[in-house]
Scaffold this motif. Sequence first.
Motif, short mmCIF file in Angstrom:
data_model
loop_
_atom_site.label_atom_id
_atom_site.label_comp_id
_atom_site.label_asym_id
_atom_site.label_seq_id
_atom_site.Cartn_x
_atom_site.Cartn_y
_atom_site.Cartn_z
N UNK A 7 0.84 -1.20 0.00
CA UNK A 7 0.00 0.00 0.00
C UNK A 7 0.88 1.25 0.00
N UNK A 8 0.56 2.17 -0.87
CA UNK A 8 1.33 3.41 -0.98
C UNK A 8 0.49 4.58 -0.44
N UNK A 9 1.04 5.28 0.53
CA UNK A 9 0.39 6.46 1.10
C UNK A 9 1.18 7.69 0.66
N UNK A 10 0.45 8.77 0.41
CA UNK A 10 1.12 10.01 0.00
C UNK A 10 0.72 11.16 0.91
N UNK A 11 1.60 12.12 0.98
CA UNK A 11 1.32 13.37 1.70
C UNK A 11 0.99 14.42 0.65
N UNK A 12 -0.24 14.86 0.68
CA UNK A 12 -0.71 15.82 -0.32
C UNK A 12 -1.37 17.00 0.41
N UNK A 13 -0.72 18.17 0.28
CA UNK A 13 -1.19 19.37 0.98
C UNK A 13 -1.26 19.13 2.48
#
Length: 276
Positions: free
Chosen positions: A18-24
């Motif tokens: 699972x890939x999590x991203x930090x967006x804003x």
Amino acid sequence: MPTISKITVQKKAKQRYNIYVLDRQIERYSFSVDEDILINYNLRKGMELDEAAMKEIAEADEAKKTFHLAVHYLSFRMRSEKEMKEYLVKKEREESHISQAIQRLNSEGLIDDLAFSHAFVRSKVNQGFIGPTKLKQQLYEKGVAEKHIESALSEYDVEWEINRLQRWKDKQDRKSGIVKDSKQQQLKKWQTQLMTKGFSYEAISQLMRTFTDEKNNEEEREALAYQGEKLFRTYKKRYTEPFELKQKMIQALYRKGFSFDDCKAYVDEQMRGMSE
């Protein structure tokens, strides 16, 4: 631009991540990928991903899923290329991914229609009673090329068919009890059955000639008596006038494959017994 903030292993599928991203400044789950995709694209914490990159990664992962589906399908038995394509289409995989998967399967020897056709024929012959014509038809239906079919069936020639049919006939002879059919009727039944099983006319004809030579007069009389008794029980109730009963009996027995002379002799004998 979104940045990978965390990568975790899926609990039920250890080869997927699972890939999590930090967006804003907000962390969210973005997508999941196969382990090979993770390595190929060098996905890691802190890596920036624009929309085009994520789309490319997702496309590669879907192609990988298609390949995994194909390999799983092969785990049960060998498949022809056509079978594989039909399976993946049924699973609603993308056409481009299906083409990629089949190309890779072919290059790695996981799909080989020549090897498949040989294995298919051996399995069918060992497991059941089936002839070359039906095997050829079944391989055609699985999309196997003519040259591969010919190769797979090369050792199953007319001589093989005759030997196979003779063993089948020996088995029928061992389990036969009361002779119920005329020689002619039995021949027709066997011809139909063996043609349906996929044996050639040439091989069947030779077996039929053997059967004709072997069946003796006593067996024919036994079959005539069996069929005649059945008919008499029915026709005596239907036809009360002796002449009509006699004619109907002879006609019915003749249609069952007995000779006219044998039919007439048998019915005359039965009619004399009725009049006494």
